[in-house]
Design an enzyme around this catalytic site. Structure first.
Site, short mmCIF file in Angstrom:
data_model
loop_
_atom_site.label_atom_id
_atom_site.label_comp_id
_atom_site.label_asym_id
_atom_site.label_seq_id
_atom_site.Cartn_x
_atom_site.Cartn_y
_atom_site.Cartn_z
N GLU A 38 0.86 -1.19 0.00
CA GLU A 38 0.00 0.00 0.00
C GLU A 38 0.89 1.24 0.00
O GLU A 38 1.07 1.90 1.01
CB GLU A 38 -0.93 0.02 1.21
CG GLU A 38 -1.95 1.17 1.13
CD GLU A 38 -2.79 1.33 2.39
OE1 GLU A 38 -3.04 2.48 2.77
OE2 GLU A 38 -3.17 0.30 2.98
N HIS A 40 1.97 4.78 -2.22
CA HIS A 40 1.20 5.68 -3.10
C HIS A 40 2.05 6.62 -3.94
O HIS A 40 3.19 6.95 -3.59
CB HIS A 40 0.20 6.45 -2.26
CG HIS A 40 -0.70 5.56 -1.46
ND1 HIS A 40 -1.50 4.60 -2.05
CD2 HIS A 40 -0.87 5.43 -0.12
CE1 HIS A 40 -2.16 3.96 -1.10
NE2 HIS A 40 -1.79 4.43 0.06
N HIS A 202 -9.29 1.12 -0.24
CA HIS A 202 -8.56 2.21 0.41
C HIS A 202 -9.53 3.32 0.82
O HIS A 202 -10.47 3.63 0.09
CB HIS A 202 -7.49 2.78 -0.53
CG HIS A 202 -6.53 3.69 0.13
ND1 HIS A 202 -6.78 5.03 0.34
CD2 HIS A 202 -5.30 3.45 0.68
CE1 HIS A 202 -5.76 5.58 0.96
NE2 HIS A 202 -4.84 4.65 1.19
N ASP A 329 2.30 2.32 3.86
CA ASP A 329 1.42 3.45 3.56
C ASP A 329 2.25 4.69 3.23
O ASP A 329 1.96 5.80 3.69
CB ASP A 329 0.47 3.73 4.73
CG ASP A 329 -0.76 4.53 4.29
OD1 ASP A 329 -0.92 4.74 3.07
OD2 ASP A 329 -1.55 4.93 5.15
#
Length: 618
Positions: A38, A40, A202, A329
């Protein structure tokens, strides 16, 4: 990085965890490269595309307007989202993260018109694919979709997986407040199940009315309320409810192979599974299983940077180590020591391997290849390739793959084939021809490429591979697709006795005839010719204009397997039917309903089954 590449090159197989423990007791987990799922990214072009429609978005008022000023001040996060080279890769290296699976968190605003949203999604995915192509050993990607048009979204997901090599799809929040359990959105999940790629759920900002009602208070500041209603708590509950709705809609009864991934340790819902089983029993829901069964069988979980020992222990008991993935994250949380937490956790070596990377390798179907390069001494060009090496000692048979015109060795079908064959015990090499395609990672221009330059490239790779100490030189197999099939045939003819078998997918043996048809007058051949997927030069035409593939076919003594689709509109099946009569030892297998390139899972499975049978006879 030296330690990372050493471990990656070892090609440790993903096994059952109990078996893995027996084989991994001596592995140093301080150097095990993590796979985090995860993480980004965004691109300025996509930010600007959304900004054009910002005037259509409702403006926050009152306490929420004050709070949004705080969120807007977090510019450092936006800068990190845009970055790959300057901060992200050094950060990954510092924590021993071998690979991130990249995704957009807010790619398309709901207010963007549908047609424009489709265009933005496609462009966003293309940009993400470019980032992965620039660092194929460090990144993979999940698709972003135009959810306002479910049919277009399903089509874009298929394009991303089959053409761009994406490994999943990430969905954020809802679409204009609509949850995806509505029947209109079913084609998207049906496509994900068909492609066998996971759907990652998400969070996104919750409706401002909900934030005002549940989270704002005169007892604390609007910033606290906004944070409570979003990253602090609220949007996690929101996505947890969304996944629960999907489960209760019967999505897994309809699509039992569908896989979900949820971050932040399941977004709060798993703590209530026992209660949900009791209150939402099968008699009430009409589901085939208990609610908790779906959470244990169809859903995977990841911490998203929440390094909590209690949460890890709970999920080990709830779903077992095989349903836990690892994530940071990034860049929203980038100050957690996700490596140290896993190192000190009370886990067996096999469990650590599964959570650190093994489970991600399985459900995202990540390849086990390592990058290499070789110089073609004839052309002076450096060639880029990937080696898939099986585990275990001893000499391994080697398969070398030659890709189609305008393609490259990193296309999803070649990666799928390589991963299958490495599991069968073969060492496998895929590589990009010099100038072989617009996305080629090897040096050289497409206008300097021809079939014969590609033969030279293949010979350079073969020369290098024969020197690898794990290669069985008596069992070298060439596999080629379309133009690559012609390349493999010429190379096999030039090296009699060195190639043990030849596997040709929809081979383009009609190329000389096609060139005569396209260019009947040699004196008027253009300097370049744009074929759409690739621009070729005069050399391409002149090298093969009068080439005689049939002479090469007649000289080859190794066994040959040709596999062709009966609906191929690019390379006629007739050429393969004629070729099988010319090769001294050849057979033809026709895949019904297949066109040029075997795109569906069924077609690829049939090709692999036929090829396995052929190679096992050798």
């Amino acid at each position: 990085m030296k330690a990372l590449k050493t471990i990656l090159a070892a090609g440790v197989a993903v096994m059952a965890i109990s078996c893995a423990d027996k084989n991994m007791k001596e592995m140093d987990f301080t150097t095990l490269p993590l796979i985090t799922v995860e993480e980004h990214f965004t691109a300025q072009e996509i930010i600007d595309a959304n900004a054009k429609y910002a005037y259509l978005k409702p403006k926050p008022t009152g306490k929420m307007a004050e709070a949004m000023k705080f969120f807007g001040s977090r510019r450092f996060i936006g800068e990190k989202l845009l970055d790959i080279e300057q901060e992200r890769l050094p950060h990954m290296d510092s924590l021993g993260v071998g690979m991130q699976i990249l995704s957009y968190t807010a790619p398309i605003d709901d207010v963007v018109p549908i047609d424009e949203a489709v265009r933005i999604a496609r462009r966003a995915n293309d940009i993400l694919a470019e980032q992965v192509a620039a660092h194929p050993d460090r990144f993979r990607a999940m698709a972003t979709l135009p959810m306002g048009d479910p049919q277009a979204a399903a089509a874009e997901l298929e394009r991303c997986v089959k053409e761009l090599g994406f490994v999943g799809v990430l969905l954020t929040g809802t679409y204009k407040g609509r949850f995806y359990d509505e029947p209109e959105f079913f084609p998207i999940f049906e496509k994900a199940a068909e492609l066998d790629v996971p759907v990652y759920w998400h969070p996104d900002f919750v409706n401002s009315d909900i934030i005002d009602y549940y989270y704002m208070s005169d007892s604390y500041s609007p910033i606290v309320g906004a944070e409570l209603g979003s990253a602090g708590f609220g949007w996690h509950i929101d996505v947890g409810i969304h996944v629960a709705r999907m489960v209760l809609s019967g999505i897994f009864d309809k699509l039992p192979k569908l896989k979900f991934v949820t971050g932040h340790w399941g977004e709060d819902i798993p703590a209530f599974l026992e209660r949900m089983d009791y209150m939402l029993n099968q008699e009430m829901t009409g589901l085939k299983k208990k609610v908790s069964d779906y959470y244990k069988e169809n859903i995977w979980y990841t911490p998203s940077g929440i390094m909590s020992e209690m949460q890890l222990d709970y999920f080990l008991k709830l779903v077992g180590p095989e349903h836990i993935l690892w994530s940071e994250d990034y860049p929203y949380l980038s100050d957690v020591d996700l490596r140290f937490f896993l190192e000190k956790a009370d886990l067996t070596p096999g469990q650590k391997y599964a959570i650190a990377r093994g489970n991600a390798e399985q459900i995202f179907k990540l390849d086990r290849g390592t990058e290499f390069s070789v110089s073609n001494k004839e052309s002076g060009k450096k060639l880029h390739g990937t080696l898939y090496k099986p585990s275990g000692e001893g000499k391994k048979p080697l398969i070398v793959c030659s890709h189609e015109l305008g393609s490259d060795g990193a296309r999803p079908w070649w990666v799928n084939y390589a991963n299958h064959w490495v599991n069968e015990g073969y060492a496998v090499v895929t590589f990009d021809f010099s100038g072989g395609g617009e996305r080629s990672r090897s040096e050289g221009e497409t206008t300097d490429m021809s079939v014969l330059t590609e033969v030279s490239d293949l010979e350079a790779v073969l020369s290098e591979a024969r020197e690898w100490d794990f290669v069985d030189k008596k069992r070298i197999i060439l596999v080629g697709g379309s133009q690559g099939g012609g390349v493999a045939t010429i190379a096999a003819a030039r090296h009699p006795g060195e190639i043990s078998a030849l596997v040709l997918l929809y081979p383009a043996f009609y190329l000389p005839e096609d060139l005569h048809r396209r260019y009947p007058d040699l004196e008027n051949i253009p300097e370049t010719d744009d074929r759409g997927m690739i621009t070729i030069g005069r050399k391409y035409i002149l090298d093969m204009y009068d080439y005689d593939y049939r002479a090469d076919m007649r000289s080859i003594r190794c066994p040959v397997l040709i596999v062709h689709g009966d609906r191929d509109q690019v390379v006629s099946l007739k050429g393969s039917e004629e070729a099988v009569e010319i090769f001294p030892d050849a057979r033809l297998h026709v895949i019904e309903g297949a066109g040029h390139v075997f795109m569906s899972d069924g077609q690829q499975a049939e090709f692999l089954a036929v090829t396995d049978g052929f190679l096992n006879e050798r």
